[in-house]
Design an enzyme around this catalytic site. Sequence first.
Site, PDB file in Angstrom:
ATOM      1  N   GLU A 100      29.585  63.028  76.243  1.00  0.00           N
ATOM      2  CA  GLU A 100      30.762  62.204  76.519  1.00  0.00           C
ATOM      3  C   GLU A 100      31.837  62.957  77.303  1.00  0.00           C
ATOM      4  O   GLU A 100      33.032  62.744  77.094  1.00  0.00           O
ATOM      5  CB  GLU A 100      31.344  61.647  75.216  1.00  0.00           C
ATOM      6  CG  GLU A 100      30.384  60.709  74.484  1.00  0.00           C
ATOM      7  CD  GLU A 100      30.967  60.131  73.205  1.00  0.00           C
ATOM      8  OE1 GLU A 100      31.841  60.783  72.605  1.00  0.00           O
ATOM      9  OE2 GLU A 100      30.564  59.021  72.824  1.00  0.00           O
ATOM     10  N   GLU A 113      24.424  55.377  72.203  1.00  0.00           N
ATOM     11  CA  GLU A 113      25.216  55.156  70.996  1.00  0.00           C
ATOM     12  C   GLU A 113      25.662  53.699  70.918  1.00  0.00           C
ATOM     13  O   GLU A 113      26.595  53.293  71.612  1.00  0.00           O
ATOM     14  CB  GLU A 113      26.446  56.079  70.937  1.00  0.00           C
ATOM     15  CG  GLU A 113      26.109  57.529  70.724  1.00  0.00           C
ATOM     16  CD  GLU A 113      27.333  58.396  70.434  1.00  0.00           C
ATOM     17  OE1 GLU A 113      28.396  57.829  70.080  1.00  0.00           O
ATOM     18  OE2 GLU A 113      27.221  59.627  70.571  1.00  0.00           O
TER      19      GLU A 113
END
Length: 872
Positions: free
Chosen positions: A205, A274
């Site tokens: 991320e 995710e």
Amino acid sequence: MSESLYTAPSLSATSAPPKEKMELSLSRATPILVLVLLSSLASCFAANVTYDRRSLIIDGQRKLFISASIHYPRSVPGMWPGLVQTAKDGGANTIESYVFWNGHEPSQGNYYFGDRYDLVKFVKIIQNAGMYMILRIGPFVAAEWSYGGVPIWLHYVPGTVFRTNNEPFKYHMQKFVTFIVNLMKKEKLFASQGGPIILAQVENEYGYNEQYYGKGAKPYIMWAANMAVSQNTGVPWIMCQQWDAPEYIIDTCNGFYCDQYAPNSPNKPKMWTENWPGWFKTFGARDPHRPPEDVAFSVARFFQKGGCLQNYYMYHGGTNFGRTNGGPFITTSYDYEAPIDEYGLPRFPKWGHLKELHKSIMLCEHALLNSEPTTLSLGPNAEADVYTSSGFCVAFLANIDDKEDKTVQFRNMSYHLPAWSVSILPDCKNVVFNSAKVRSQSSVVDMVPESLIPSASSLDGDLKVLKWEIFTEKPGLWGKEDFSLNGFVDHLNTTKYTTDYLWYTTSINVAENENCLKGGSRPSLLVESKGHGLHAFVNQKLQGSGYGNGTNVPFNFSAPISLKAGKNDIAILSVTVGIQNAGPHYEWVPAGLTNVKIKGLNKGILDISGYKWTYKIGLEGEQLGAPYGMKSVNWVSTTEPPKNQPLTWYKAIVDPPPGNEPVGLDMIHMGKGLAWLNGEPIGIYWPRLVSYENPCVKECNYRGTFKPDKCVTGCGEPSQRWYHVPRSWFKPSGNVLVILEEVGGDPTKVTLSKRKMSTVCSSVGEDYPAIDLETWKPDIDDDSSQDKAPRAHLKCPDSTQISAVNFASFGNPAGSCGSYSLGDCHDPLSKSVVEKACLNRNKCTIELTEGNFSKDLCPGSMRKLAVEAVCR
């Protein structure tokens, strides 16, 4: 192939079927020989993992992947096989996990792979279950995990700046990544070697924070990508939320919805690393809930729009044992409202609803992966995506309106689509699944209290009562000072997170003529802190405690204090509650005191911030080994332990609760602190009450975009009451339970509660899909064998049976599991029909047929059956 195809370097061309499909006759082999043979066979069948724009390709075969996140250190080895199998039973074919650097390299150059950190054992359990694995090495992971998974010692290596083009950071990052890759290679765990690992991830991320790292960001991310590929794992590498990932790295999506996501190259497949089926929680905050209908909607939409791999983060959240909490203020429970709960039990109806979704999607696999969709408008906010290939036809019908149901026409047939739902038609005709129609059973799970059972060695003579051993901390300096200086130090830079506790101590002199000593108003202690909490003592007595929270970590503390004439000792215990785990430059986030004043003296406000402060790191009990029940601690035995006393250690010798149900430590009558069993760290306990400042909901509407604060509960309740104690931590007898209480509680009311599914429910409507996914196979030319009546299914836990039917109504019952009520339309024979089908059985099925229920009931209305049954 016509598509651009990526082939991972150094791949074997050998092809093999999954291990679970191999039929070996090993009945006469010794256990050791079996293990050797299985290991040898696994290493022989290397897999060629490639990809193109549509999917991963394993040995030339396209596949869809339903992946389940299970973090190995957030459970225990004894739970791993059951967790993996429950995920597989739920329709997952892949397990995903981060690798936790600070757990594996707690000090520089010293590696640990034992117990909860036995990564190799975890991966082999996945392999033995016949599943694939995604290994997210990172090694920065965020994950609401302490320091984002990076070892705190790295922050103190001179010149180090995390996650940028910084040579010390890159050196240690590459060293650890290489260590993990080589460990996996040694054990032949990459798919190219016959193992289960089909993808590896580097970084995590970074795209969210790239702008904050300036000119060092792009070179760093390119270095990380090149470093990863140079490891020659033989499998592709991914980067999540990395929109500028290079061509040879697959960029992936994280979020509540990823159907509209597109990778940054037409040569890469669409992957979702995710999907958040719930959300994390902080001490004092409300409970977030994501409805199963919305989770299913998001997954169905993703595959409808060309996705090939979807991972639930989390599928089993587990527990932040010890002091592994991130945040700060992340709770010890990392349950995440995942399909498998913190204790390892399937969460109904979420687990069951998603299981049906997964089966439905896998029925569509061939057509989805071997054709391009045709998108058809079905009206405002409604559409169909149709895939046809080699005689197969698959359709996804979606209503993305968040308010209105719709009836649509598709291929000359009429279909009802509830608002915010997707219907799956694996044969372009029959609806096998609708995301808004939950056919799975729901359940009520109870925490059944069991009083602490004294072991024989802890009984007080013939009194048969539990004997406690007590050690009380001295507030302030408990030994030789660590150092003194004028002013304040940063808490984390001083403790380096070796402990949660740092004492700040000083003293002031109070003149006899102060008004506060002559009946006037008491002065107040005013403290400003960067976080996370504090306990203030004056002359050895607790004056009050203060805390920040997950939204606002810094806080101000104010409390009246009692002073005396002459010297007054002021001791403030600064406390951390987890540490920062993400954000730009997160390693520099401070903690601890920044300003201390006393208000209300004759001269007004006395600023003592610049006084000489003496510091002591940690608590005496920690140094003496109290968490492990060490005899070096000056324990005092008693059958009446002190109550509401701060800074007190309690030790008791107990037996485990009977049975094999999961166990939680009930700390509702304690304040805040830490707990251990046999030296194993249960973690931070803190039944901090949730305020009513922000509202909670009684019912949650699944329709519409989900956000963490959409469906929240728990106002006025403890943010965490029970703390998971794995069964494998218990010995048959003589278990050492140690509790460190910071502010005061009643240890005599501590219990070990057993987690039990006590009630199962089902609520199924006549308009629900009637097809049995266990037996149905698509046949476009013949649907004569298809079932036409929806079914309600109930199943109790193994070794229990349905002992009573508390509620049953066919008609228009209201409410939910545990609170059903009759409507104005009710078949009076409902209960007898259900009892006949279900009583004294472990599981049962009730069909919504005319043979079971009145066909003349409530004409013109859509009826449903609601059932609530007791499991014993």
